[in-house]
Motif scaffolding. Structure first.
Motif, short mmCIF file in Angstrom:
data_model
loop_
_atom_site.label_atom_id
_atom_site.label_comp_id
_atom_site.label_asym_id
_atom_site.label_seq_id
_atom_site.Cartn_x
_atom_site.Cartn_y
_atom_site.Cartn_z
N PRO A 62 0.82 -1.22 0.00
CA PRO A 62 0.00 0.00 0.00
C PRO A 62 0.85 1.27 0.00
CG PRO A 62 -0.22 -1.16 2.10
CD PRO A 62 0.71 -1.96 1.25
N ARG A 63 0.35 2.29 -0.64
CA ARG A 63 0.93 3.64 -0.64
C ARG A 63 2.34 3.71 -1.22
NH1 ARG A 63 -1.43 2.38 3.81
NH2 ARG A 63 0.45 2.11 5.00
N ILE A 64 2.73 2.75 -2.03
CA ILE A 64 4.04 2.76 -2.68
C ILE A 64 3.79 2.76 -4.18
CG2 ILE A 64 6.24 1.54 -2.99
CD1 ILE A 64 5.89 2.49 -0.13
N ASP A 65 4.11 3.87 -4.84
CA ASP A 65 3.91 4.01 -6.29
C ASP A 65 5.19 4.53 -6.94
OD1 ASP A 65 1.02 3.41 -6.49
OD2 ASP A 65 0.81 5.21 -5.27
N PRO A 66 6.21 3.68 -7.07
CA PRO A 66 7.48 4.15 -7.63
C PRO A 66 7.39 4.40 -9.13
CG PRO A 66 7.57 1.79 -7.29
CD PRO A 66 6.25 2.27 -6.72
N ALA A 67 8.33 5.16 -9.65
CA ALA A 67 8.43 5.36 -11.09
C ALA A 67 8.69 4.00 -11.73
CB ALA A 67 9.55 6.33 -11.41
N ALA A 68 7.92 3.66 -12.74
CA ALA A 68 8.00 2.33 -13.36
C ALA A 68 9.36 2.07 -13.99
CB ALA A 68 6.89 2.17 -14.39
N HIS A 69 10.02 3.10 -14.51
CA HIS A 69 11.31 2.86 -15.18
C HIS A 69 12.38 2.39 -14.20
CE1 HIS A 69 12.02 7.01 -13.76
NE2 HIS A 69 13.29 6.66 -13.76
N GLY A 70 12.20 2.59 -12.91
CA GLY A 70 13.17 2.15 -11.92
C GLY A 70 12.89 0.78 -11.34
N ILE A 71 11.84 0.14 -11.81
CA ILE A 71 11.44 -1.18 -11.29
C ILE A 71 11.71 -2.22 -12.38
CG2 ILE A 71 9.51 -2.54 -10.39
CD1 ILE A 71 10.43 -0.17 -8.59
N PRO A 72 12.33 -3.33 -12.04
CA PRO A 72 12.66 -4.33 -13.05
C PRO A 72 11.42 -4.97 -13.68
CG PRO A 72 13.65 -4.91 -10.92
CD PRO A 72 12.80 -3.71 -10.71
N GLU A 73 11.57 -5.35 -14.94
CA GLU A 73 10.51 -6.07 -15.63
C GLU A 73 10.17 -7.32 -14.82
OE1 GLU A 73 10.76 -8.16 -19.74
OE2 GLU A 73 10.21 -6.05 -20.07
N GLY A 74 8.90 -7.61 -14.73
CA GLY A 74 8.44 -8.74 -13.93
C GLY A 74 8.10 -8.37 -12.50
N GLN A 75 8.43 -7.14 -12.10
CA GLN A 75 8.13 -6.66 -10.75
C GLN A 75 7.19 -5.45 -10.76
OE1 GLN A 75 9.26 -8.08 -7.91
NE2 GLN A 75 10.48 -9.58 -8.97
N ARG A 76 6.80 -5.00 -11.97
CA ARG A 76 5.95 -3.81 -12.11
C ARG A 76 4.48 -4.24 -12.18
NH1 ARG A 76 9.12 -3.02 -17.22
NH2 ARG A 76 11.07 -2.11 -16.51
N TRP A 77 3.72 -3.85 -11.19
CA TRP A 77 2.29 -4.16 -11.17
C TRP A 77 1.50 -2.89 -11.45
CZ3 TRP A 77 0.14 -8.91 -10.91
CH2 TRP A 77 1.00 -9.95 -10.60
N VAL A 78 0.54 -3.02 -12.34
CA VAL A 78 -0.34 -1.90 -12.69
C VAL A 78 -1.77 -2.35 -12.47
CG1 VAL A 78 -1.09 -0.39 -14.57
CG2 VAL A 78 1.32 -1.03 -14.38
N VAL A 79 -2.54 -1.52 -11.80
CA VAL A 79 -3.96 -1.83 -11.54
C VAL A 79 -4.78 -1.06 -12.56
CG1 VAL A 79 -5.83 -1.77 -9.87
CG2 VAL A 79 -3.48 -2.20 -9.10
N GLY A 80 -5.53 -1.79 -13.37
CA GLY A 80 -6.36 -1.19 -14.41
C GLY A 80 -7.64 -0.59 -13.85
N GLY A 81 -8.34 0.11 -14.70
CA GLY A 81 -9.61 0.72 -14.33
C GLY A 81 -10.64 -0.30 -13.87
N ASP A 82 -10.47 -1.55 -14.29
CA ASP A 82 -11.39 -2.62 -13.89
C ASP A 82 -11.00 -3.24 -12.56
OD1 ASP A 82 -9.09 -3.96 -14.66
OD2 ASP A 82 -10.10 -5.28 -16.10
#
Length: 150
Positions: free
Chosen positions: A51-71
């Motif tokens: 919770p409450r952690i939203d880092p810049a995606a470019h600094g997070i390795p592929e496979g570790q980046r989670w995005v929550v969609g509008g759904d």
């Protein structure tokens, strides 16, 4: 075919840490007992995101980046154009997980924060971060073997 798909989904879930309990169970980490943000994945599993952690995606390795969609569905973002920010799974930064030496500093910083919560819980013998703790004292109130808090 259905069995093979279910096995593939299960393997993907295990690899990504999408092993959270489904509702109506509370969104609580099985290891540390802290509440997290829980989201469904596209393969019939649930993931706990920090919770409450939203880092810049470019600094997070592929496979570790989670995005929550509008759904409300969580997707482990691999390839394509990066979103500006992403979320990280709780499992690699859980205070009861091994120190994430091989991941970027944001993971280590969050792990250290969570580990400090663990030390406080160990010292207080309580789980101050869950609604369960407010009503029942939580699992941290039971006697447990001595651990090195730091």
């Amino acid at each position: 075919m259905v069995e093979a798909e279910a096995e593939t989904d299960h393997e993907q879930a295990q690899g990504e840490g999408a092993d959270a309990p489904a509702p109506p169970a509370p969104p609580v980490c099985q290891a540390c007992g802290r509440e997290q943000d829980r989201f469904p994945t596209g393969y019939r599993h649930w993931i706990l995101l920090e919770p409450r952690i939203d880092p810049a995606a470019h600094g997070i390795p592929e496979g570790q980046r989670w995005v929550v969609g509008g759904d409300g569905m969580a997707v482990n973002w691999v390839g394509g154009r990066l979103p500006p920010t992403c979320r990280i799974a709780h499992r690699p930064v859980c205070g009861r997980s091994p120190r994430p030496e091989h991941l970027p500093r944001i993971f280590l910083a969050v792990w250290e924060l969570n580990a400090s919560y663990e030390r406080r819980i160990y010292q207080q013998d309580a789980l101050p971060f869950t609604s369960e703790a407010e009503t029942s004292g939580g699992p941290g109130t039971q006697s447990s073997p001595a651990r090195d808090p730091g």
